[in-house]
Write a protein that holds these residues in place. Structure first.
Motif, PDB file in Angstrom:
ATOM      1  N   UNK A 129       0.768  -0.963   0.024  1.00  0.00           N
ATOM      2  CA  UNK A 129       0.140  -0.082  -0.113  1.00  0.00           C
ATOM      3  C   UNK A 129       0.966   1.445  -0.061  1.00  0.00           C
ATOM      4  N   UNK A 130       0.605   2.050  -1.067  1.00  0.00           N
ATOM      5  CA  UNK A 130       1.485   3.428  -0.998  1.00  0.00           C
ATOM      6  C   UNK A 130       0.639   4.527  -0.219  1.00  0.00           C
ATOM      7  N   UNK A 131       1.536   4.680   1.079  1.00  0.00           N
ATOM      8  CA  UNK A 131       0.812   5.617   1.893  1.00  0.00           C
ATOM      9  C   UNK A 131       0.871   7.144   1.142  1.00  0.00           C
ATOM     10  N   UNK A 132       2.226   7.381   0.726  1.00  0.00           N
ATOM     11  CA  UNK A 132       2.515   8.922   0.047  1.00  0.00           C
ATOM     12  C   UNK A 132       3.504   8.651  -0.992  1.00  0.00           C
ATOM     13  N   UNK A 133       3.891   9.614  -1.889  1.00  0.00           N
ATOM     14  CA  UNK A 133       4.943   9.340  -2.690  1.00  0.00           C
ATOM     15  C   UNK A 133       4.502   8.697  -4.135  1.00  0.00           C
ATOM     16  N   UNK A 149      -2.218   5.966  -2.384  1.00  0.00           N
ATOM     17  CA  UNK A 149      -3.602   5.220  -2.303  1.00  0.00           C
ATOM     18  C   UNK A 149      -3.671   3.790  -3.164  1.00  0.00           C
ATOM     19  N   UNK A 150      -2.626   3.632  -3.842  1.00  0.00           N
ATOM     20  CA  UNK A 150      -2.486   2.457  -4.510  1.00  0.00           C
ATOM     21  C   UNK A 150      -2.193   1.269  -3.689  1.00  0.00           C
ATOM     22  N   UNK A 151      -2.882   0.053  -3.844  1.00  0.00           N
ATOM     23  CA  UNK A 151      -2.216  -1.318  -3.800  1.00  0.00           C
ATOM     24  C   UNK A 151      -1.618  -1.745  -5.027  1.00  0.00           C
ATOM     25  N   UNK A 173       3.503   0.565   3.217  1.00  0.00           N
ATOM     26  CA  UNK A 173       3.071  -0.564   4.192  1.00  0.00           C
ATOM     27  C   UNK A 173       2.881  -1.986   3.543  1.00  0.00           C
ATOM     28  N   UNK A 174       3.680  -2.814   3.705  1.00  0.00           N
ATOM     29  CA  UNK A 174       3.948  -3.972   2.954  1.00  0.00           C
ATOM     30  C   UNK A 174       3.455  -5.122   3.551  1.00  0.00           C
ATOM     31  N   UNK A 259      -6.492   1.254  -6.779  1.00  0.00           N
ATOM     32  CA  UNK A 259      -6.431   2.427  -5.854  1.00  0.00           C
ATOM     33  C   UNK A 259      -7.662   2.470  -4.761  1.00  0.00           C
ATOM     34  N   UNK A 260      -7.159   2.701  -3.483  1.00  0.00           N
ATOM     35  CA  UNK A 260      -8.141   2.669  -2.569  1.00  0.00           C
ATOM     36  C   UNK A 260      -9.439   3.538  -2.869  1.00  0.00           C
TER      37      UNK A 260
END
Length: 399
Positions: A129-133, A149-151, A173-174, A259-260
């Protein structure tokens, strides 16, 4: 992932000759799950994909786990795990720090600004999960673009590399499985199509659009794999040619993003239980989203979650954005991770239950992992733990 895609050029019939312009043969690789009796894809390589010239141990980041004993709910601050200089020097693979894990799943956090080595996880699928960047994820299937927001779902043994883009740090977050990760079975038809009641559909899933061809010899790839007695270990391979040499592929097994923001929340007149928020599942765990949404609209509704004992699970929440109403007053904020273990009844902080009456909308963003075996604590849990969380309900009640 029973959703067929293809890229590049392929022979008209599988397992038949596919020739290069000079008349030589491309090398066909079948990448398949569950003993080739489940989803698979066929990839066509310029060079033999198994041609390694060296192998040596790779020392993984600290994988040691210790019991959550005494049994406590816990709060971890991922913001404390990486300072600015550490993040600028780190990459998304070798810079991971292990928070929690068991024999089914491992949960890690990374803040990185450097490209990662070529890497593949042979223990199970990864859901990042991409928290930011932002990042480009280069894979043997082609390139993915990852944003906030992407998984990013990476099937087991997919060779890939994370390349942060832009000026900021890539925070991820992995979720690493010891199995495969897929949509819940109840969302799928018997042939694998996402059904009408599912909170997302195939249009929301984005696979590689174009191939990625790179040349080179003596190319290193880091492999995480199963070791003795179920432990996780690593090997550093050297390949005679670059693994990104695929001229075409097709099938139903490939990396993709979701994307979430494309998750359509399921709401009701009274409070919906956590399975309504589920997005993926693996063996021994589920992944759920809590997204901005309209909340309960029965005239007597209490929108805040009731106190609950999930008797079969440990619950982990990663707070990714918004204002998570249930945790107000506990110290939890952006980037926090909470662990609520089985055996501990948990729920809103004192006052949140009452304050929610009459609320029409929750502006919150969180990723939840529920496991069906107890979670143990990694080195990052000790490094990032916020003291006093376990007593916050009693402290708030007293005040």
């Amino acid at each position: 992932m029973a959703y067929y895609r293809r890229a590049g050029h392929l022979p008209p019939k599988r397992h038949t000759q596919h020739r290069r312009p000079d008349g030589g043969l491309y090398y066909e690789e079948l990448m398949g799950e569950e003993g080739f009796s489940s989803d698979s894809s066929l990839l066509y390589h310029h060079f033999i994909p198994s041609a390694i010239t060296e192998a040596a141990p790779w020392d993984l980041p600290d994988q040691e786990l210790r019991a959550n004993h005494p049994l406590l709910p816990r709060h971890f601050k991922t913001q404390d795990l990486f300072d600015e200089n550490t993040a600028k020097a780190a990459d998304t693979v070798t810079g991971r720090r292990l928070l929690l894990g068991n024999d089914d799943v491992r949960l890690s956090y990374s803040a990185a600004a450097q490209p990662s080595p070529l890497y593949r996880n042979a223990t199970g699928d990864e859901c990042v999960y991409v928290e930011s960047g932002e990042a480009t994820v280069e894979t043997v299937f082609g390139t993915l673009t990852a944003r906030q927001g992407d998984y990013v779902l990476l099937p087991r043994t997919t060779t890939h590399r994370w390349v942060p883009t832009g000026n900021g740090v890539l925070r991820t977050y992995i979720i690493e499985a010891n199995s495969h990760i897929a949509p819940p079975r109840r969302y799928l038809s018997k042939y694998g199509q996402l059904l009408e009641h599912a909170p997302f559909c195939e249009r929301d899933l984005h696979g590689p659009e174009e191939l990625l061809l790179e040349s080179g010899t003596d190319v290193e790839v880091l492999v995480k794999h199963r070791g003795p007695q179920g432990c996780v270990t690593g090997t550093r391979y050297v390949y005679s040619h670059h693994p990104f040499d695929v001229v075409g592929w097709d099938g139903c097994l490939y990396p993709h993003t979701f994307n979430i923001a494309d998750f359509e929340p399921i709401t009701g007149r009274i409070h919906q239980p956590p399975p309504a928020h589920q997005v993926f599942e693996g063996a021994g765990f589920v992944i759920c989203n809590f997204v901005p949404r309209k909340v309960d609209y029965h005239p007597q509704a209490i929108p805040m979650p009731y106190y609950h004992s999930n008797v079969d699970s440990d619950e982990v929440m990663f707070y990714a954005g918004g204002d998570y109403e249930a945790r107000k007053g506990s110290g939890i904020g952006q980037g926090s991770v909470s662990l609520h273990p089985g055996g501990h009844a948990h729920g809103p902080q004192p006052g949140a239950y009452e304050r929610s009456v009459g609320t029409e909308f929750f502006d919150e963003l969180a990723v939840m992992v529920d496991t069906f075996r107890p979670l143990r604590l990694g080195e990052a849990a000790a490094a990032g733990e916020a003291e006093g969380y376990a007593w916050s309900w009693a402290a708030g009640e007293a005040s």
